[in-house]
Design a protein around this motif. Structure first.
Motif, PDB file in Angstrom:
ATOM      1  N   GLN A  38      40.217  18.120  70.076  1.00  0.00           N
ATOM      2  CA  GLN A  38      40.992  19.291  70.474  1.00  0.00           C
ATOM      3  C   GLN A  38      41.317  20.161  69.258  1.00  0.00           C
ATOM      4  O   GLN A  38      41.395  21.389  69.358  1.00  0.00           O
ATOM      5  CB  GLN A  38      42.289  18.841  71.159  1.00  0.00           C
ATOM      6  CG  GLN A  38      43.073  19.952  71.838  1.00  0.00           C
ATOM      7  CD  GLN A  38      42.415  20.443  73.126  1.00  0.00           C
ATOM      8  OE1 GLN A  38      41.577  19.751  73.704  1.00  0.00           O
ATOM      9  NE2 GLN A  38      42.781  21.632  73.566  1.00  0.00           N
ATOM     10  N   ALA A  39      41.498  19.521  68.110  1.00  0.00           N
ATOM     11  CA  ALA A  39      41.842  20.276  66.903  1.00  0.00           C
ATOM     12  C   ALA A  39      40.714  21.204  66.468  1.00  0.00           C
ATOM     13  O   ALA A  39      40.947  22.188  65.764  1.00  0.00           O
ATOM     14  CB  ALA A  39      42.190  19.315  65.770  1.00  0.00           C
ATOM     15  N   THR A  40      39.477  20.907  66.881  1.00  0.00           N
ATOM     16  CA  THR A  40      38.333  21.743  66.479  1.00  0.00           C
ATOM     17  C   THR A  40      38.139  22.939  67.397  1.00  0.00           C
ATOM     18  O   THR A  40      37.367  23.838  67.080  1.00  0.00           O
ATOM     19  CB  THR A  40      37.024  20.929  66.503  1.00  0.00           C
ATOM     20  OG1 THR A  40      36.657  20.658  67.873  1.00  0.00           O
ATOM     21  CG2 THR A  40      37.175  19.608  65.762  1.00  0.00           C
ATOM     22  N   LYS A  41      38.815  22.949  68.518  1.00  0.00           N
ATOM     23  CA  LYS A  41      38.485  23.928  69.557  1.00  0.00           C
ATOM     24  C   LYS A  41      39.010  25.328  69.246  1.00  0.00           C
ATOM     25  O   LYS A  41      40.124  25.506  68.766  1.00  0.00           O
ATOM     26  CB  LYS A  41      39.013  23.465  70.918  1.00  0.00           C
ATOM     27  CG  LYS A  41      38.251  22.283  71.490  1.00  0.00           C
ATOM     28  CD  LYS A  41      38.657  21.974  72.923  1.00  0.00           C
ATOM     29  CE  LYS A  41      37.793  20.864  73.516  1.00  0.00           C
ATOM     30  NZ  LYS A  41      38.136  20.575  74.924  1.00  0.00           N
ATOM     31  N   VAL A  42      38.171  26.300  69.547  1.00  0.00           N
ATOM     32  CA  VAL A  42      38.538  27.707  69.493  1.00  0.00           C
ATOM     33  C   VAL A  42      38.200  28.296  70.850  1.00  0.00           C
ATOM     34  O   VAL A  42      37.058  28.194  71.306  1.00  0.00           O
ATOM     35  CB  VAL A  42      37.786  28.459  68.381  1.00  0.00           C
ATOM     36  CG1 VAL A  42      38.215  29.922  68.347  1.00  0.00           C
ATOM     37  CG2 VAL A  42      38.034  27.808  67.025  1.00  0.00           C
ATOM     38  N   ASN A  43      39.203  28.848  71.514  1.00  0.00           N
ATOM     39  CA  ASN A  43      39.020  29.357  72.876  1.00  0.00           C
ATOM     40  C   ASN A  43      38.388  28.308  73.783  1.00  0.00           C
ATOM     41  O   ASN A  43      37.521  28.608  74.620  1.00  0.00           O
ATOM     42  CB  ASN A  43      38.168  30.632  72.866  1.00  0.00           C
ATOM     43  CG  ASN A  43      38.854  31.774  72.141  1.00  0.00           C
ATOM     44  OD1 ASN A  43      40.077  31.909  72.197  1.00  0.00           O
ATOM     45  ND2 ASN A  43      38.084  32.599  71.445  1.00  0.00           N
ATOM     46  N   GLY A  44      38.828  27.058  73.587  1.00  0.00           N
ATOM     47  CA  GLY A  44      38.422  25.981  74.486  1.00  0.00           C
ATOM     48  C   GLY A  44      37.090  25.332  74.189  1.00  0.00           C
ATOM     49  O   GLY A  44      36.661  24.447  74.930  1.00  0.00           O
ATOM     50  N   LYS A  45      36.426  25.724  73.098  1.00  0.00           N
ATOM     51  CA  LYS A  45      35.114  25.168  72.792  1.00  0.00           C
ATOM     52  C   LYS A  45      35.098  24.545  71.390  1.00  0.00           C
ATOM     53  O   LYS A  45      35.770  25.008  70.481  1.00  0.00           O
ATOM     54  CB  LYS A  45      34.034  26.246  72.881  1.00  0.00           C
ATOM     55  CG  LYS A  45      33.837  26.789  74.295  1.00  0.00           C
ATOM     56  CD  LYS A  45      32.719  27.816  74.331  1.00  0.00           C
ATOM     57  CE  LYS A  45      32.504  28.345  75.752  1.00  0.00           C
ATOM     58  NZ  LYS A  45      31.416  29.360  75.804  1.00  0.00           N
ATOM     59  N   ILE A  46      34.281  23.496  71.240  1.00  0.00           N
ATOM     60  CA  ILE A  46      34.115  22.802  69.965  1.00  0.00           C
ATOM     61  C   ILE A  46      32.967  23.457  69.190  1.00  0.00           C
ATOM     62  O   ILE A  46      31.868  23.625  69.710  1.00  0.00           O
ATOM     63  CB  ILE A  46      33.782  21.314  70.197  1.00  0.00           C
ATOM     64  CG1 ILE A  46      34.942  20.599  70.897  1.00  0.00           C
ATOM     65  CG2 ILE A  46      33.453  20.614  68.872  1.00  0.00           C
ATOM     66  CD1 ILE A  46      34.599  19.186  71.354  1.00  0.00           C
ATOM     67  N   TYR A  47      33.247  23.800  67.933  1.00  0.00           N
ATOM     68  CA  TYR A  47      32.211  24.401  67.089  1.00  0.00           C
ATOM     69  C   TYR A  47      31.947  23.591  65.820  1.00  0.00           C
ATOM     70  O   TYR A  47      31.145  24.013  64.989  1.00  0.00           O
ATOM     71  CB  TYR A  47      32.614  25.828  66.696  1.00  0.00           C
ATOM     72  CG  TYR A  47      32.628  26.805  67.844  1.00  0.00           C
ATOM     73  CD1 TYR A  47      31.497  27.563  68.153  1.00  0.00           C
ATOM     74  CD2 TYR A  47      33.763  26.980  68.628  1.00  0.00           C
ATOM     75  CE1 TYR A  47      31.510  28.470  69.209  1.00  0.00           C
ATOM     76  CE2 TYR A  47      33.788  27.877  69.685  1.00  0.00           C
ATOM     77  CZ  TYR A  47      32.662  28.625  69.973  1.00  0.00           C
ATOM     78  OH  TYR A  47      32.674  29.516  71.017  1.00  0.00           O
ATOM     79  N   GLY A  48      32.615  22.453  65.671  1.00  0.00           N
ATOM     80  CA  GLY A  48      32.421  21.649  64.473  1.00  0.00           C
ATOM     81  C   GLY A  48      32.384  20.171  64.792  1.00  0.00           C
ATOM     82  O   GLY A  48      33.095  19.697  65.680  1.00  0.00           O
ATOM     83  N   VAL A  49      31.547  19.427  64.079  1.00  0.00           N
ATOM     84  CA  VAL A  49      31.473  17.972  64.217  1.00  0.00           C
ATOM     85  C   VAL A  49      32.379  17.363  63.153  1.00  0.00           C
ATOM     86  O   VAL A  49      32.109  17.470  61.953  1.00  0.00           O
ATOM     87  CB  VAL A  49      30.035  17.462  64.057  1.00  0.00           C
ATOM     88  CG1 VAL A  49      29.995  15.932  64.158  1.00  0.00           C
ATOM     89  CG2 VAL A  49      29.123  18.085  65.116  1.00  0.00           C
ATOM     90  N   LEU A  50      33.448  16.732  63.590  1.00  0.00           N
ATOM     91  CA  LEU A  50      34.420  16.153  62.674  1.00  0.00           C
ATOM     92  C   LEU A  50      33.798  15.034  61.844  1.00  0.00           C
ATOM     93  O   LEU A  50      32.999  14.244  62.349  1.00  0.00           O
ATOM     94  CB  LEU A  50      35.601  15.570  63.451  1.00  0.00           C
ATOM     95  CG  LEU A  50      36.558  16.544  64.136  1.00  0.00           C
ATOM     96  CD1 LEU A  50      37.507  15.776  65.052  1.00  0.00           C
ATOM     97  CD2 LEU A  50      37.351  17.339  63.102  1.00  0.00           C
ATOM     98  N   ASN A  51      34.201  14.976  60.584  1.00  0.00           N
ATOM     99  CA  ASN A  51      33.910  13.819  59.745  1.00  0.00           C
ATOM    100  C   ASN A  51      35.178  12.970  59.681  1.00  0.00           C
ATOM    101  O   ASN A  51      36.221  13.456  59.247  1.00  0.00           O
ATOM    102  CB  ASN A  51      33.538  14.256  58.324  1.00  0.00           C
ATOM    103  CG  ASN A  51      32.256  15.065  58.289  1.00  0.00           C
ATOM    104  OD1 ASN A  51      31.352  14.856  59.093  1.00  0.00           O
ATOM    105  ND2 ASN A  51      32.181  16.009  57.364  1.00  0.00           N
ATOM    106  N   GLN A  52      35.091  11.726  60.115  1.00  0.00           N
ATOM    107  CA  GLN A  52      36.273  10.866  60.026  1.00  0.00           C
ATOM    108  C   GLN A  52      36.647  10.653  58.559  1.00  0.00           C
ATOM    109  O   GLN A  52      35.788  10.334  57.728  1.00  0.00           O
ATOM    110  CB  GLN A  52      36.010   9.525  60.706  1.00  0.00           C
ATOM    111  CG  GLN A  52      35.959   9.629  62.213  1.00  0.00           C
ATOM    112  CD  GLN A  52      36.206   8.290  62.870  1.00  0.00           C
ATOM    113  OE1 GLN A  52      37.223   7.654  62.608  1.00  0.00           O
ATOM    114  NE2 GLN A  52      35.292   7.864  63.724  1.00  0.00           N
ATOM    115  N   GLN A  53      37.909  10.818  58.264  1.00  0.00           N
ATOM    116  CA  GLN A  53      38.414  10.731  56.902  1.00  0.00           C
ATOM    117  C   GLN A  53      39.934  10.687  56.975  1.00  0.00           C
ATOM    118  O   GLN A  53      40.508  10.787  58.057  1.00  0.00           O
ATOM    119  CB  GLN A  53      37.970  11.958  56.104  1.00  0.00           C
ATOM    120  CG  GLN A  53      38.308  13.275  56.772  1.00  0.00           C
ATOM    121  CD  GLN A  53      39.066  14.238  55.872  1.00  0.00           C
ATOM    122  OE1 GLN A  53      39.131  14.075  54.670  1.00  0.00           O
ATOM    123  NE2 GLN A  53      39.664  15.244  56.471  1.00  0.00           N
ATOM    124  N   PRO A  54      40.626  10.521  55.851  1.00  0.00           N
ATOM    125  CA  PRO A  54      42.084  10.634  55.900  1.00  0.00           C
ATOM    126  C   PRO A  54      42.489  12.029  56.360  1.00  0.00           C
ATOM    127  O   PRO A  54      42.030  13.032  55.808  1.00  0.00           O
ATOM    128  CB  PRO A  54      42.491  10.388  54.435  1.00  0.00           C
ATOM    129  CG  PRO A  54      41.370   9.599  53.851  1.00  0.00           C
ATOM    130  CD  PRO A  54      40.138  10.126  54.511  1.00  0.00           C
TER     131      PRO A  54
END
Length: 511
Positions: A149-165
């Protein structure tokens, strides 16, 4: 954040159990399809270009690329074309590439470089919701819906999160030899003011050492950080050196100009004190900063401190370090999306690009190659049981031909080696930090700058031209702060803050 799952729940269920929750159940059929693909093998090969910034020269990048492709081609039906760009040039080159409509595949776009929100607004990035589920089910399933949800802009995901601290506490990262020599006890350093006696001791006792090392007058290296003061920056483009924020624990989500607060004044006064005392380089060395560190010319670096920072610093600079993050641990949208990879909207092979991102995040062998290079050439395993690595015989931080030290950029950091014995166990502790951090009340909010993009750009320029010298001690706060506030006002900061407040209020009421 969707209804039915509070921030408290998000943290209380932290760790791998949380990260594996929610989405993974829905990914079951897709995982089965992925398993079938792995057993059957690919029937064709597609080259995918990966463009990203690098902070150090990597002359052996072609060797690493070839080694990766020996795994990627038969196993995934893709090959990778590594395109590292010097960090100092990366942002401008990406702006030019977007403006020209250049064909790209995977790019590195986050709020602090090659700005994520700007790229989304310009249509430069491809929405990834469907591709994640179809071509990167393990990556998607490894993190909760709330994290995505943190990646979403106007309800869509545009980035693949890298797990990290996900927390980003700023603090001193200190050469251990000098900390020991001058009896620095980091357990007693709880504010940046507490660091001053040590800086003074180094200045007096080490004529060839500048106490604080910096590369340029920029957004880090000084004692100010929004997170250090307990704020989340909410303008979507600024780093923690920005000034438009909300207090992390403010239930009313009131947008404030942090530069108007007495806490901000206190930090820039300290920066000025340090500069006048000679604790900073008079002339920042730019790209020469890393070489200066390796030559022992600096004592302290002020930057984000994570559990593995000391190991990374040793690998980069060649010295043992001690470090401590200061201020509260704040879990923010910016912290979660601080490192992501994205697919350009001009990519001709988005499916293959997502397949490659799946490999970078889930295939340990592929991931460790891009992070560390080739075993025996660029690194050596020194403790197989604890997954600790160092340099091969005859190789150092100065002459290693592949030592990017940006494992957090390439995929799931928790699949990486440890860089030293003293950081063993950092990954589970980092997950605990994520769990116990203060959840910003604005967690998951994404600002749409469309209505104030001109003003926001001007605010950015004011921050860089007048704010950065202030927080780095180059400007006298008695006149520099009032000038900075005036320039922010002229740039339209009040209009930007009003628009952010309107969107925050709407976002909060819809939760």
């Amino acid at each position: 954040m969707p209804k039915g799952f509070s921030r408290r729940d998000f943290l209380a269920q932290g760790g791998k159990a949380l990260l594996a929750g929610g989405a993974i159940g829905a990914a079951g059929p897709l995982l089965s399809a992925c398993d079938w693909f792995a057993k059957s093998g690919p029937t064709s090969t597609t080259e995918v270009a990966y463009t990203y910034p690098t902070f150090t020269p990597v002359p052996d990048v072609a060797l690493v690329q070839d080694a990766m492709n020996k795994i990627l081609k038969p196993k995934y039906g893709v090959t990778i074309k590594l395109n590292p760009i010097d960090f100092g040039a990366y942002d401008q080159k990406q702006k030019l590439a977007v403006a020209a409509g250049d064909v790209q595949d995977i790019v590195y776009s986050v709020p602090w470089v090659n700005n994520y929100y700007v790229n989304v607004a310009q249509g430069a990035l491809k929405p990834l919701d469907s591709l994640l589920k179809s071509h990167a089910p393990k990556t998607y399933g490894s993190m909760t819906v709330q994290a995505w949800q943190a990646t979403k802009v106007n309800g869509k995901i545009y980035g693949v999160l890298n797990q990290q601290p996900w927390t980003r506490p700023i603090g001193p990262r200190v050469r251990k030899d000098l900390a020991d020599k001058y009896n620095l006890d980091l357990t007693k350093v709880n504010t940046f003011d507490d660091l001053t006696p040590f800086l003074a001791a180094v200045k007096a006792g080490e004529p060839k050492v500048t106490p604080i090392g910096i590369a340029q007058i920029a957004d880090k290296g000084g004692p100010y950080s929004a997170a250090y003061l307990g704020y989340e920056i909410v303008d979507g483009v600024s780093t923690d050196a920005g000034v438009i924020g909300v207090k992390a624990d403010d239930p009313n989500l009131k947008v404030v100009n942090i530069a108007t607060l007495p806490e901000f004044l206190q930090q820039v006064q300290l920066a000025r004190q340090w500069f006048q005392a000679g604790y900073y380089p008079v002339d920042p060395p730019g790209e020469q900063a890393t070489a200066n560190w390796r030559a022992g010319k600096y004592a302290v670096e002020i930057d984000v401190v994570h559990r593995d920072s000391t190991g990374q610093l040793k690998a980069t600079y060649g010295f043992e370090f001690v470090a401590k993050g200061l201020g509260p641990l704040v879990l923010t949208t910016g912290g979660i999306i601080a490192t992501m990879n994205n697919i350009s909207s001009t990519s001709k092979h988005p499916e293959a690009a997502m397949t490659l991102l799946e490999a970078l995040n889930t295939d340990v062998d592929v991931y460790r190659l891009i992070c560390r290079g080739i075993e025996g050439t660029h690194y050596a395993v020194t403790d197989a049981k604890n997954a600790v690595v160092g340099f091969p015989t005859g190789v150092t931080a100065s002459n290693d031909r592949y030592n990017p030290q940006t494992s957090w950029m390439f995929g799931d950091l928790f699949n990486d080696f440890y860089s030293s014995e003293d950081t063993v166990g950092a990954w589970p502790l980092s997950l605990k930090d994520n769990q116990t951090a203060i959840p910003s009340k604005a967690l998951g909010f994404a600002f749409d700058p469309t209505n104030v993009k001109t003003e926001l750009a001007q605010v950015q320029k004011a921050q860089q031209q007048y704010g950065y010298p202030l927080i780095m001690g180059r400007a006298n706060p008695s006149s520099g702060l009032s000038n900075y506030l005036s320039k922010l006002h002229d740039a339209g900061v009040d209009k930007v803050m009003s628009e952010i407040q309107r969107q925050l209020d709407s976002w909060r009421s819809s939760k």
